[in-house]
Write an enzyme that holds these catalytic residues in place. Structure first.
Site, PDB file in Angstrom:
ATOM      1  N   ASN A 103       0.825  -1.204   0.000  1.00 22.35           N
ATOM      2  CA  ASN A 103       0.000   0.000   0.000  1.00 22.35           C
ATOM      3  C   ASN A 103       0.864   1.260   0.000  1.00 22.35           C
ATOM      4  O   ASN A 103       0.518   2.264  -0.635  1.00 22.35           O
ATOM      5  CB  ASN A 103      -0.932   0.005   1.211  1.00 22.35           C
ATOM      6  CG  ASN A 103      -2.013  -1.052   1.094  1.00 22.35           C
ATOM      7  OD1 ASN A 103      -2.336  -1.507   0.006  1.00 22.35           O
ATOM      8  ND2 ASN A 103      -2.568  -1.457   2.225  1.00 22.35           N
ATOM      9  N   HIS A 106      -1.296  -6.954   6.140  1.00 23.44           N
ATOM     10  CA  HIS A 106      -2.456  -7.049   7.033  1.00 23.44           C
ATOM     11  C   HIS A 106      -2.063  -7.718   8.352  1.00 23.44           C
ATOM     12  O   HIS A 106      -2.836  -8.488   8.923  1.00 23.44           O
ATOM     13  CB  HIS A 106      -3.622  -7.778   6.369  1.00 23.44           C
ATOM     14  CG  HIS A 106      -4.191  -7.018   5.198  1.00 23.44           C
ATOM     15  ND1 HIS A 106      -5.166  -7.534   4.382  1.00 23.44           N
ATOM     16  CD2 HIS A 106      -3.906  -5.785   4.703  1.00 23.44           C
ATOM     17  CE1 HIS A 106      -5.466  -6.649   3.440  1.00 23.44           C
ATOM     18  NE2 HIS A 106      -4.717  -5.582   3.618  1.00 23.44           N
ATOM     19  N   TYR A 112       0.352  -8.847  -2.297  1.00 21.22           N
ATOM     20  CA  TYR A 112       0.823  -7.520  -1.912  1.00 21.22           C
ATOM     21  C   TYR A 112       2.330  -7.376  -2.139  1.00 21.22           C
ATOM     22  O   TYR A 112       2.811  -6.309  -2.521  1.00 21.22           O
ATOM     23  CB  TYR A 112       0.480  -7.234  -0.453  1.00 21.22           C
ATOM     24  CG  TYR A 112      -0.980  -6.904  -0.221  1.00 21.22           C
ATOM     25  CD1 TYR A 112      -1.454  -5.614  -0.398  1.00 21.22           C
ATOM     26  CD2 TYR A 112      -1.886  -7.882   0.163  1.00 21.22           C
ATOM     27  CE1 TYR A 112      -2.790  -5.302  -0.195  1.00 21.22           C
ATOM     28  CE2 TYR A 112      -3.225  -7.595   0.363  1.00 21.22           C
ATOM     29  CZ  TYR A 112      -3.678  -6.299   0.183  1.00 21.22           C
ATOM     30  OH  TYR A 112      -5.002  -5.995   0.377  1.00 21.22           O
TER      31      TYR A 112
END
Length: 790
Positions: free
Chosen positions: A207, A257, A266
């Site tokens: 992210n 996460h 990711y």
């Protein structure tokens, strides 16, 4: 360790030369030259052209295959999007209502596809100004109706914070010459509103990379050098190794996460985004100069390559994305190979050569799923992969023969000649699986000792295609589970499912391994001690202390092979071929061995009771992911399992898995009574000896003695005696809770040849006694000691 990163080599490779993609991808003899970005205006304008090249490539010959067909297909898709556009108050496309919780970013994905067709050659829409106006009309409509600062976000926040901004920023760069200054200002203001700079420090892992990409591309679209200057600083927290939570670990683990192994999802996004950002900013005022980027480069070998097998990105580190049909076998693997090649374009000659050889090996061995036939590949990725495959100066690197253990994410990969196995576990540190946003609804047991194995047979499709929607999710290979029915998403929400069992992990010398899992069932009373001893041609699988009070049958699934849509692979049990009819099931007592034609063999030391089932299973991706298609698939499966009965107490199992073995090889192993000695298979200890391999391996669930080994804490121990009179002892603390360990080996040892700094005491002679301290900082990593035997 990879050769230290060279800034200058990166500037030369990852800048314009890297974007040329290599001569082998284009028309015969085509000479490619780097675009002269500096002549296009100021430095930000040069970056805008550079990013377009990264997105579109340069010099692609639209008259030759496979690009001709790929570009024509792009044009067909884009033309369809343009024709179907019907701007209304609630949508731009009727099938993508703005109110949909997971559709907003898809509007920009489609507009970007249209923009690529407008800008790429050979699409039938190249340079079509009327089509360009249609794209701008769509962008303006989405802005006016929904993606503007006056709208309050709803539904999945990712679409507002990352998904839409990253696509819109790209669209602004691609369509820059067709957008007005007012439109560019509005669109970049929306990006600033929904993905503000102030929230970038809160992001981690993939992210964070995405947010930095948004910032950089938005800055060049809006000609804002001040924002560009912030990118490098925001990226820096991505580079150091982490010891908990999200990010890259020194052992090669990648977690997102907080508790989910996510190297292939990711992690791949992080690698892909970072490779493009380094290419974009290299050689400019805003070049990323943090030396910590070396950790990311080292991760290509240490973290990403171990989970690529013949082009397949192993399921064990893909999290909930395993339930996305559109992101399946080819999409995940080939995308990561593209990122590796982007990194290679700017690496040292030694690293670049190694990575390109690895990529060529993966691509050329993937016979059944050629990258050329991958419908999800864009032209740029296709060209980059083809350039490597066609380059005769690049030798294809074979798959390594090695074992990699990842204690920080409860994963292991065992590679041998002709096959590879992947093991998925969970613990007090890693959750069993992740269910989020309606995805991976039935992944309950994917961490319960899920043992996947792949043959180097040119197919590689055992877990690809429609495995996930059709397999019995209560009977995943290698798992021990009760038949208790679970609700969709049970035990798999954000941060859910962590157990109080820390003993998960093991020890390895880099070739063989001892691995264990203190299993606690997902929303179940089940507990069990499971061990896997990874050897040269097989894995020895032991289970003990299997206890449950769910009022349900408990099973250990020895295997559940996907036979495809019409497979009739023969099952042989103790030399007798079993029926081929679908729906056939049987129970066999006192079984010595079993074999599945074309797959492998199973040996049962001491003999065992075995159940078998042939069945056709039908399912749809929508069954396990609410956002996926409802069309159904039917596959045939052959399942073997041990039935421990209802509410067992201290049940056990033992079998040897022989991937790729022939029936004759399996029968021979079953009759080699002295090949394996099971030292113990109890809730306190599980251990084996294989005299022919000079291997002893023990998982001590509690302090104690087994044979010639004694430990004072729970530990995993692997000993290999060598023909030169030396031995290697590998030991670890899988609980990751101890600070010290005392190990005694009742075996004459003359001297200690090498040891890690954790070994603070060593007594040799008739018995070897080792004292290890400082284990608290090792995170369950193997401590390897080499000795000379007496």
């Amino acid at each position: 360790m990879p050769t230290p990163w060279s800034r200058r080599s990166f500037v030369a490779g990852a800048g314009s030369a890297a974007l040329a993609l290599g001569m082998g991808a284009f028309g015969a003899g085509a000479a490619l030259t780097a675009p002269a970005h500096a002549a296009e205006g100021d430095e930000v304008d040069g970056l805008r052209a550079k990013w377009r090249d990264i997105l579109l490539g340069t010099g692609v010959d639209a008259s030759v295959e496979p690009f001709k067909s790929k570009l024509a297909a792009l044009g067909t898709t884009a033309r369809g999007y343009g024709s179907a556009m019907a701007p209304g108050d609630a949508s731009l496309w009727p099938d993508l209502p703005f109110s949909g919780t997971d559709s907003l970013a898809t509007n920009y994905v489609r507009l970007n596809t249209m923009a690529q067709a407008y800008l790429q050659p050979g699409t039938g829409l190249t340079g079509d100004k009327a089509f360009a106006a249609r794209i701008v009309e769509g962008a303006e409509h989405v802005y006016t109706k929904v993606f503007n600062p006056a709208t309050k976000p709803y539904g999945n926040g990712w679409h507002w914070d990352i998904g839409s901004p990253i696509q819109l920023a790209d669209l602004c760069v691609l369509m820059y010459d067709d957008l007005s200054a007012d439109q560019l200002a509005k669109y970049t203001a929306s990006i600033d509103h929904f993905s503000p700079v102030s929230r970038i420090p809160d992001a981690t892992g993939a992210n964070l990379t995405d947010k930095c990409r948004i910032l950089a591309v938005r800055a060049i679209a809006g000609k804002n050098p001040e924002k560009l200057a912030q990118v490098g600083g925001f990226l820096s927290p991505l580079f150091p190794y982490v010891t908990s939570g999200d990010g890259l670990y020194v052992d090669g683990s990648f977690v997102q996460h907080k508790y989910v192994p996510y190297t292939g999802s990711y992690g791949a996004v992080m690698l892909g985004g970072l490779s493009r950002l380094l290419a974009l900013l290299g050689g400019t005022t805003w070049e990323v100069t943090d030396p910590g980027v070396q950790n990311i480069l080292g991760a290509i070998d240490n973290a990403f390559a171990p989970f690529l097998y013949n082009g397949l990105l192993l399921d064990s580190v893909n999290g909930r994305s395993i339930t996305r049909r559109s992101n399946g076998y080819q999409g995940r693997g080939h995308s990561m190979l593209n990122s590796v090649l982007l990194m290679a374009d700017g690496a040292s000659a030694k690293d670049a050569a190694r990575w390109r050889g690895m990529v060529k090996g993966w691509l050329t061995r993937d016979a059944a799923h050629s990258y050329v036939d991958n419908p999800s590949l864009d032209v740029v990725t296709l060209a980059r992969l083809k350039a490597v495959v066609d380059d005769t100066a690049i030798p294809a690197t074979p798959e390594p023969v090695a074992h990699r253990l990842f204690p920080s994410m409860d994963r292991a990969v065992h590679r041998r000649r002709g096959w590879a196995a992947s093991l998925s576990m969970y613990s007090s540190r890693i959750q069993p699986y992740e269910q989020l946003n309606g995805e991976n609804l039935q992944g309950w047991h994917t961490g319960s000792g899920f043992l996947q194995w792949y043959l180097d047979d040119g197919r590689g499709d055992q877990y690809a295609e429609a495995f996930w929607p059709t397999v019995d999710r209560y009977r995943l290979p290698g798992t021990t589970v009760t038949k208790k029915r679970l609700a969709d998403g049970a035990g798999g929400g954000w941060g859910w499912g962590l157990t109080d069992k820390p003993w998960v992990g093991g020890t390895t010398d880099g070739e063989f391994a001892a691995i264990g899992q203190h299993l606690e069932g997902v929303e179940s009373t089940l507990v069990a001690k499971k061990s896997w001893f990874c050897l040269d041609d097989s894995l020895v699988c032991l289970g003990a202390g299997i206890t449950a009070t769910d009022g349900q049958i408990t099973e250990t699934v020895i295997d559940n092979r996907n036979l495809g849509t019409a497979g009739t692979n023969a099952l042989t049990i103790d030399g007798r071929r079993q029926p081929l009819e679908q729906g056939w099931s049987s129970v066999h007592d006192e079984v010595g061995w079993a074999h599945i034609e074309g797959h492998g063999g199973y040996v049962f030391p001491g003999r065992a009771s075995l159940k078998a089932l042939r069945e056709e299973r039908t399912g749809a991706w929508k069954d396990i992911n609410t956002g996926q298609p409802a069309d159904s698939y039917t596959h045939r499966y052959l399942t073997l399992w041990a039935d421990h009965g209802t509410d067992p107490t201290d049940a056990d199992y033992a079998y040897i898995l022989m991937p790729g073995a022939r029936a004759a090889d399996t029968a021979r192993r079953a009759h080699e009574k002295h090949w394996l000695k099971v030292l113990a298979n109890t809730p306190d200890q599980q251990g084996i000896q294989v005299p022919g391999l000079r291997v002893t391996a023990v998982n001590f669930w509690n302090p104690g003695t087994l044979g010639k080994l004694t430990v004072d804490i729970p530990a995993s121990v692997l000993i290999r005696e060598h023909r030169d009179g030396t031995a290697t002892l590998c030991v670890s603390d899988p609980t990751q809770l101890a600070t010290s360990l005392e190990l005694t080996w009742n075996r004459p040892v003359r001297s200690v040849i090498s040891k890690p700094s954790t070994v603070t005491g060593a007594t040799t002679g008739s018995t070897l006694k080792l004292t290890l301290t400082g284990l608290g900082g090792t995170a369950g990593a193997t401590q390897k000691i080499k000795v000379r035997l007496g």
